[in-house]
Design an enzyme around this catalytic site. Sequence first.
Site, mmCIF file in Angstrom:
data_model
loop_
_atom_site.group_PDB
_atom_site.id
_atom_site.type_symbol
_atom_site.label_atom_id
_atom_site.label_comp_id
_atom_site.label_asym_id
_atom_site.label_seq_id
_atom_site.Cartn_x
_atom_site.Cartn_y
_atom_site.Cartn_z
ATOM 1 N N GLY A 180 -40.297 4.803 -8.192
ATOM 2 C CA GLY A 180 -39.681 3.478 -8.376
ATOM 3 C C GLY A 180 -40.546 2.406 -7.744
ATOM 4 C CG ASP A 204 -35.635 7.596 0.900
ATOM 5 O OD1 ASP A 204 -36.720 6.980 0.949
ATOM 6 O OD2 ASP A 204 -35.262 8.225 -0.103
ATOM 7 C CB THR A 226 -39.112 3.838 -1.509
ATOM 8 O OG1 THR A 226 -37.719 3.929 -1.856
ATOM 9 C CG2 THR A 226 -39.269 4.381 -0.096
HETATM 10 O O1 F6P Z 1 -35.990 5.111 -5.246
HETATM 11 C C1 F6P Z 1 -35.746 3.815 -5.668
HETATM 12 C C2 F6P Z 1 -34.574 3.762 -6.618
HETATM 13 O O2 F6P Z 1 -34.367 2.423 -6.990
HETATM 14 C C3 F6P Z 1 -33.274 4.377 -6.074
HETATM 15 O O3 F6P Z 1 -32.605 3.526 -5.190
HETATM 16 C C4 F6P Z 1 -32.539 4.666 -7.350
HETATM 17 O O4 F6P Z 1 -31.609 5.718 -7.175
HETATM 18 C C5 F6P Z 1 -33.621 5.057 -8.295
HETATM 19 O O5 F6P Z 1 -34.837 4.516 -7.770
HETATM 20 C C6 F6P Z 1 -33.454 4.572 -9.717
HETATM 21 O O6 F6P Z 1 -34.484 5.113 -10.468
HETATM 22 P P1 F6P Z 1 -34.879 4.611 -11.926
HETATM 23 O O7 F6P Z 1 -35.499 3.255 -11.817
HETATM 24 O O8 F6P Z 1 -35.851 5.652 -12.400
HETATM 25 O O9 F6P Z 1 -33.610 4.555 -12.710
#
Ligand code: F6P
Length: 324
Positions: free
Chosen positions: A12, A131, A127
Amino acid sequence: MIKTIGVLTSGGDAPGMNAAIRAVTRAAIAQGLQVKAIYRGYKGLIDGEVKSFTSQDVSGIIQRGGTILKSARCMEFMTPEGRKQAHKVIQKEKIDALVVIGGDGTFTGGRLFAQEYDIPVIGLPGTIDNDLWGTDATIGYDTSLGTITECIDKLRDTATSHERVFLVEVMGRDAGFLTLNAAIAGGCEAAIIPERAQVKEQIEEAIGSGKRKTKSSSIVLVQEHAVEGGAATVAKMIEKIHPEFSTRVTVLGHLQRGGSPSAYDRILASRMGVAAVQALLDGQRNVMVGIQNDDIVLIPLSKAIHQKKDVKEDSWQALLTLSI
Ligand code: F6P
């Protein structure tokens, strides 16, 4: 000897990733090294999407959200065949070391690659989820927290006007840092987070017959994976237990990942990017650059990935105390 550093963003995207790319690029060039930018994360590494970067290639990006290198979640890199193909590209491009900017998935892939092909990998924690163990903050977390808080302030206006209970769904994957701290910053009535998942008790505390019955409107933050079905499930639970309350659900979604990085994230990314290049020159490998008490630290990737970072108990208590 390291002559060429490859840099990529994966998983992400997070605000501040561009500042990190800029820092790695310029710090490497300042040390007389070459920089090869890899587009679309590990997917681009497998497909050979590589471009030599100059200092000008990273001009005017420190204030931009997202990542100019694009990002991807690449399952192929999680297979030995995928990593073998990526290694061919590394050899062809004469890349001696990698700086990978992302979260735990990015670090997991990078660590496997480093072990299999004996290539130094340095991770920068990028991120919004915050975490990763071993660092007080990740690049993007502060900006995202600010965005969520701004949204809560806006919701507060309408929540008080209509005397409703607002359930706001917040991102975070398995972690409640964004949810808990945005709840404190936004003066919310409760935060439902995976680390403290007593949903019914929290609802009761927040809006039921608990201490807060004097309030006629409430904002409750719900971490996306704390409850199956997220904020919508919590809204149904509240309406069942307290039919006297009218609820509304807001899912903040990918709004939380966008926007210009805060000054804090730009500075964090810049310091970490410079430290990553220095770490490589010092012979470090397979470590994450972290920040602890405002000092840069190096943490083994295995620890950053596998050790669990918990939310601060005093933050949790502060929310409970202040939301009366
Ligand atoms: O890890 C970052 C994040 O935004 C999380 O908070 C969330 O669960 C996930 O990525 C969403 O992923 P995607 O953009 O692939 O839907």
